[in-house]
Design an enzyme around this catalytic site. Structure first.
Site, PDB file in Angstrom:
ATOM      1  N   THR A   1       1.552   0.940   7.763  1.00 39.67           N
ATOM      2  CA  THR A   1       2.481   0.082   8.502  1.00 39.67           C
ATOM      3  C   THR A   1       2.037  -1.377   8.603  1.00 39.67           C
ATOM      4  OG1 THR A   1       1.401   0.967  10.464  1.00 39.67           O
ATOM      5  CG2 THR A   1       3.531   1.901   9.916  1.00 39.67           C
TER       6      THR A   1
ATOM      7  N   GLY B   1       0.815  -1.212   0.000  1.00 44.95           N
ATOM      8  CA  GLY B   1       0.000   0.000   0.000  1.00 44.95           C
ATOM      9  C   GLY B   1       0.847   1.258   0.000  1.00 44.95           C
TER      10      GLY B   1
ATOM     11  N   GLY C   1      -7.944 -20.187   9.703  1.00 44.23           N
ATOM     12  CA  GLY C   1      -8.036 -19.124   8.698  1.00 44.23           C
ATOM     13  C   GLY C   1      -7.173 -19.423   7.482  1.00 44.23           C
TER      14      GLY C   1
ATOM     15  N   ALA D   1      -3.545 -20.763   8.235  1.00 45.10           N
ATOM     16  CA  ALA D   1      -3.548 -22.127   8.782  1.00 45.10           C
ATOM     17  C   ALA D   1      -3.728 -23.168   7.675  1.00 45.10           C
ATOM     18  CB  ALA D   1      -4.653 -22.265   9.828  1.00 45.10           C
TER      19      ALA D   1
ATOM     20  N   CYS E   1       3.602  -8.773   2.141  1.00 46.16           N
ATOM     21  CA  CYS E   1       3.230  -9.563   0.957  1.00 46.16           C
ATOM     22  C   CYS E   1       4.460 -10.078   0.229  1.00 46.16           C
ATOM     23  CB  CYS E   1       2.376  -8.712   0.021  1.00 46.16           C
ATOM     24  SG  CYS E   1       2.095  -9.495  -1.559  1.00 46.16           S
TER      25      CYS E   1
ATOM     26  N   CYS F   1       2.363 -13.251   0.844  1.00 42.37           N
ATOM     27  CA  CYS F   1       1.811 -13.847  -0.388  1.00 42.37           C
ATOM     28  C   CYS F   1       2.866 -14.451  -1.306  1.00 42.37           C
ATOM     29  CB  CYS F   1       1.055 -12.789  -1.184  1.00 42.37           C
ATOM     30  SG  CYS F   1       0.197 -11.571  -0.203  1.00 42.37           S
TER      31      CYS F   1
ATOM     32  N   GLY G   1      -4.422 -15.186  13.500  1.00 45.13           N
ATOM     33  CA  GLY G   1      -4.807 -13.825  13.166  1.00 45.13           C
ATOM     34  C   GLY G   1      -3.661 -12.836  13.255  1.00 45.13           C
TER      35      GLY G   1
ATOM     36  N   ASP H   1      -3.573  -2.880   5.910  1.00 45.71           N
ATOM     37  CA  ASP H   1      -3.935  -3.696   7.079  1.00 45.71           C
ATOM     38  C   ASP H   1      -4.014  -2.900   8.382  1.00 45.71           C
ATOM     39  OD1 ASP H   1      -3.816  -5.801   5.331  1.00 45.71           O
ATOM     40  OD2 ASP H   1      -2.474  -7.030   6.550  1.00 45.71           O
TER      41      ASP H   1
ATOM     42  N   LYS I   1       4.914 -17.443   0.259  1.00 46.18           N
ATOM     43  CA  LYS I   1       3.918 -18.501   0.489  1.00 46.18           C
ATOM     44  C   LYS I   1       3.565 -19.197  -0.815  1.00 46.18           C
ATOM     45  CE  LYS I   1      -0.072 -17.672  -0.296  1.00 46.18           C
ATOM     46  NZ  LYS I   1      -1.051 -16.937   0.462  1.00 46.18           N
ATOM     47  N   LYS I   2       3.334 -18.401  -1.872  1.00 43.21           N
ATOM     48  CA  LYS I   2       2.943 -19.007  -3.158  1.00 43.21           C
ATOM     49  C   LYS I   2       4.098 -19.844  -3.727  1.00 43.21           C
ATOM     50  CE  LYS I   2      -0.078 -19.246  -6.683  1.00 43.21           C
ATOM     51  NZ  LYS I   2      -0.505 -18.327  -7.716  1.00 43.21           N
TER      52      LYS I   2
HETATM   53  P1  NDP Z   1      -7.625 -15.269  10.023  1.00 44.87           P
HETATM   54  O1  NDP Z   1      -8.264 -14.126  10.699  1.00 44.87           O
HETATM   55  O2  NDP Z   1      -7.978 -15.591   8.631  1.00 44.87           O
HETATM   56  O3  NDP Z   1      -7.860 -16.581  10.887  1.00 44.87           O
HETATM   57  C1  NDP Z   1      -7.493 -16.646  12.235  1.00 44.87           C
HETATM   58  C2  NDP Z   1      -7.843 -18.008  12.747  1.00 44.87           C
HETATM   59  O4  NDP Z   1      -7.315 -18.176  14.052  1.00 44.87           O
HETATM   60  C3  NDP Z   1      -9.340 -18.248  12.847  1.00 44.87           C
HETATM   61  O5  NDP Z   1      -9.595 -19.574  12.491  1.00 44.87           O
HETATM   62  C4  NDP Z   1      -9.620 -18.003  14.326  1.00 44.87           C
HETATM   63  O6  NDP Z   1     -10.698 -18.752  14.797  1.00 44.87           O
HETATM   64  C5  NDP Z   1      -8.359 -18.535  14.942  1.00 44.87           C
HETATM   65  N1  NDP Z   1      -8.036 -17.945  16.235  1.00 44.87           N
HETATM   66  C6  NDP Z   1      -7.946 -16.645  16.565  1.00 44.87           C
HETATM   67  N2  NDP Z   1      -7.583 -16.495  17.847  1.00 44.87           N
HETATM   68  C7  NDP Z   1      -7.448 -17.743  18.354  1.00 44.87           C
HETATM   69  C8  NDP Z   1      -7.115 -18.244  19.628  1.00 44.87           C
HETATM   70  N3  NDP Z   1      -6.817 -17.438  20.638  1.00 44.87           N
HETATM   71  N4  NDP Z   1      -7.093 -19.572  19.806  1.00 44.87           N
HETATM   72  C9  NDP Z   1      -7.384 -20.411  18.786  1.00 44.87           C
HETATM   73  N5  NDP Z   1      -7.713 -19.999  17.552  1.00 44.87           N
HETATM   74  C10 NDP Z   1      -7.742 -18.668  17.334  1.00 44.87           C
HETATM   75  O7  NDP Z   1      -6.078 -14.997  10.224  1.00 44.87           O
HETATM   76  P2  NDP Z   1      -4.794 -15.549   9.508  1.00 44.87           P
HETATM   77  O8  NDP Z   1      -3.737 -15.436  10.552  1.00 44.87           O
HETATM   78  O9  NDP Z   1      -5.017 -16.853   8.845  1.00 44.87           O
HETATM   79  O10 NDP Z   1      -4.569 -14.472   8.373  1.00 44.87           O
HETATM   80  C11 NDP Z   1      -4.537 -13.083   8.682  1.00 44.87           C
HETATM   81  C12 NDP Z   1      -5.043 -12.273   7.542  1.00 44.87           C
HETATM   82  O11 NDP Z   1      -4.075 -12.267   6.514  1.00 44.87           O
HETATM   83  C13 NDP Z   1      -6.307 -12.812   6.897  1.00 44.87           C
HETATM   84  O12 NDP Z   1      -7.454 -12.316   7.502  1.00 44.87           O
HETATM   85  C14 NDP Z   1      -6.189 -12.333   5.491  1.00 44.87           C
HETATM   86  O13 NDP Z   1      -6.789 -11.080   5.417  1.00 44.87           O
HETATM   87  C15 NDP Z   1      -4.707 -12.213   5.254  1.00 44.87           C
HETATM   88  N6  NDP Z   1      -4.217 -13.316   4.417  1.00 44.87           N
HETATM   89  C16 NDP Z   1      -4.675 -13.453   3.144  1.00 44.87           C
HETATM   90  C17 NDP Z   1      -4.232 -14.485   2.361  1.00 44.87           C
HETATM   91  C18 NDP Z   1      -4.760 -14.640   0.976  1.00 44.87           C
HETATM   92  O14 NDP Z   1      -5.342 -13.695   0.457  1.00 44.87           O
HETATM   93  N7  NDP Z   1      -4.610 -15.813   0.362  1.00 44.87           N
HETATM   94  C19 NDP Z   1      -3.255 -15.451   2.838  1.00 44.87           C
HETATM   95  C20 NDP Z   1      -2.862 -15.233   4.188  1.00 44.87           C
HETATM   96  C21 NDP Z   1      -3.326 -14.206   4.933  1.00 44.87           C
HETATM   97  P3  NDP Z   1     -12.204 -18.229  14.684  1.00 44.87           P
HETATM   98  O15 NDP Z   1     -12.613 -18.388  13.265  1.00 44.87           O
HETATM   99  O16 NDP Z   1     -12.901 -19.131  15.607  1.00 44.87           O
HETATM  100  O17 NDP Z   1     -12.169 -16.807  15.126  1.00 44.87           O
END
Ligand code: NDP
Length: 496
Positions: free
Chosen positions: A172, A33, A209, A212, A70, A75, A294, A335, A78-79
């Site tokens: 940031t 960005g 998410g 993961a 990224c 990204c 997250g 972000d 990772k890819k």
């Molecule tokens: P996400 O927000 O996608 O997922 C976080 C996951 O962690 C959820 O399943 C959440 O569960 C779980 N979680 C959160 N807190 C806890 C906890 N304390 N204990 C156990 N589980 C927990 O985050 P990511 O880290 O995967 O990715 C971050 C961001 O990065 C994404 O939102 C996305 O915007 C971006 N990203 C995009 C990608 C792409 O476009 N391909 C690739 C990677 C990242 P619950 O659902 O129950 O809340």
């Protein structure tokens, strides 16, 4: 008189007149960005400065690098690993196509890691050149806002220099958060996962998410034993429930041990690896434990409170529809604002910021029909509304069209993995509200579908489009019969 000064402990002074600013724009953070906003602002004639932390593949409060998450630890790397992991199953499938892959096939993690590092270093250089060629002045160091028009940059040697600017842009980004459980120090985040010295043989991933499921697929493809623990019934909360189930089924069929409704309570370092205790009392042994739980906005060290820039309870910078913060001369994108945390969205916000502030054309970012892709193997890609969202918002009936089929390649390889596609249609207007696909090349296909949806395509227009044969994509224009009709006023069970 320049407003730039060494400020050995003393505050820099408020710039008095517009013509005295060092810059028209000073950007904090040179990720996707920030770089986009800088370059586009410069192309509108603005004098631009940007600061970024020194390069390091693993981020912290004091290291980062031009290119941002990224490019350096998101990204792009990772890819590369997803490509690397995909060859394993492809080699298995190749046998059915007549390829003799009889000898033992070895995977050299270190070689791929080196290639990945070379690539991100190359991209880091390209981003620097992009900035230089646009006339943007780069500074290495940590930026902190010390006034509505002042940014203090702390360099590696501790020297602090203050720059004044008519506008300041915060870009940031965000950083991984880890849950506060005993032994959390034995776990890693995606930063470290992209740079591990050794390929782990046993991995536990916590989270359901994007990160993961993507890393679960990467390690699984590379031959590791993977346990994926997530606290819901299905991974990928927020996506279409039917497609979430498809992803879960595919991950399991590819050999990932799925642990739904599971959290971790403790990590214990032992001689045989990290002992992982779940909230069901189960014990798993791992060489690496990934917290993919997250990300949080990088806003803490910017001194925002002192200058009046408001943040929400998650630390996300509050902005209006044009990305302006609560201080009129300070703006924020990407972000750190926690709007829609995707690289292409940060790019859009950066471009539109430049149009608004320097291009004489105020432009609000448009978050409608932004396509998403999750690069698990096989990938999931979506655009528009999920079935649950459409039903929630609908005034009339919702029509759902689905197609589940064996991709042609699998008919020869024998791989038991269905590709699933879905269209969600407004029963009254016949407009296609959402599309999803889980299967090979889904992100490549969905980009084109996103254009159609953005243009307001109807189901009839999909039907009248001629397919490309033989392809999986053609299924999107040949879904003739309605799978189900959800009548107005119905409620679906969501958030499994
Ligand atoms: P996400 O927000 O996608 O997922 C976080 C996951 O962690 C959820 O399943 C959440 O569960 C779980 N979680 C959160 N807190 C806890 C906890 N304390 N204990 C156990 N589980 C927990 O985050 P990511 O880290 O995967 O990715 C971050 C961001 O990065 C994404 O939102 C996305 O915007 C971006 N990203 C995009 C990608 C792409 O476009 N391909 C690739 C990677 C990242 P619950 O659902 O129950 O809340």
């Amino acid at each position: 008189m320049s407003r730039k000064m060494l400020i050995d402990g003393e505050q820099c002074h408020q710039a008095e007149a517009e013509e005295h600013y060092d810059f028209d724009l000073f950007v904090i953070g040179a990720g996707s960005g920030g770089v986009r906003a800088s370059r586009f602002s410069a192309s509108h004639g603005a004098k631009v400065g940007i600061c970024e932390l020194p390069f390091d593949p693993i981020s912290s409060e004091v290291v980062g690098g031009i290119g941002g998450t990224c490019v350096i630890r998101g990204c792009v790397p990772k890819k590369i690993l997803v490509y690397g992991a995909s060859f394993g199953p492809e080699l298995q499938d190749a046998r059915s196509f007549g390829w003799d892959v009889n000898e033992k096939v070895d995977f050299d993690w270190k070689k791929l890691l080196q290639k990945k590092t070379d690539e991100i270093v190359r991209l880091n250089g390209i981003y620097k050149r992009l900035l230089t060629n646009s006339g943007v002045k780069m500074y290495e160091g940590e930026g902190k806002i010390v006034g509505p028009h002042e940014v203090e940059v702390t360099q590696l040697d501790g020297t602090k220099i203050c720059y004044s600017a008519k506008h300041i842009l915060i870009a940031t980004g965000s950083r991984a958060v880890i849950p506060d459980i005993p032994g959390k120090e034995f776990g890693i985040t995606s930063d470290e996962a992209l740079s591990l010295e050794e390929l782990p043989k046993r991995v536990v991933v916590l989270g359901g998410g994007y990160i993961a499921v993507e890393f679960a697929s990467i390690w699984n493809g590379m031959g590791a034993k993977v346990d994926l623990c997530f606290r819901r019934e299905l991974p990928l909360r927020g996506f279409d429930d039917e497609m979430r189930a498809v992803v879960a089924r595919n991950l399991e069929a590819r050999g990932i041990n799925m642990h739904p409704r599971t959290n971790l309570t403790e990590l214990i370092k032992t001689e045989n690896g990290i002992k992982v205790i779940t909230d069901h009392g189960e014990e798993l042994l791992a060489d690496a434990v990934l917290f993919a739980t997250g990300r949080a906005p990088n806003s803490k060290r910017l001194n925002l409170n002192a200058v009046g820039v408001e943040v929400d309870k998650h630390g996300a910078v509050k902005v209006d529809e044009y990305s302006r913060t609560t201080v009129p001369s300070i703006w924020a994108i990407g972000d750190v604002t926690n709007r829609m945390n995707l690289t292409p969205v940060a790019l859009m916000e950066g471009s539109y910021f430049a149009n608004t502030v320097f291009g004489g054309e105020p432009t609000k970012p448009d978050y409608n029909f932004v396509p998403y892709a999750v690069f698990c193997i096989p990938p999931l890609s979506v655009v528009g509304q999920s079935e649950e969202e459409a039903v929630e918002k609908a005034k009339g009936d919702i029509l759902v069209y689905t197609s589940s089929f064996n991709p042609m390649k699998n008919t020869i390889s024998g791989r038991q993995e269905k590709t699933v596609m879905k269209l969600v249609v407004d029963g009254d207007t016949q407009k296609v509200l959402g599309a999803s696909m889980c299967g090979p090349d889904a992100p490549e296909i969905m980009q084109g579908i996103a254009v159609a949806l953005k243009c307001g395509a109807t189901k009839k227009q999909f039907d009248s489009t001629v397919g490309i044969h033989p392809s999986a994509a053609e299924e999107f224009v040949t879904m003739r019969s309605i799978t189900r009709r959800i009548e107005a006023g119905s409620k679906l069970k969501t958030n499994l």
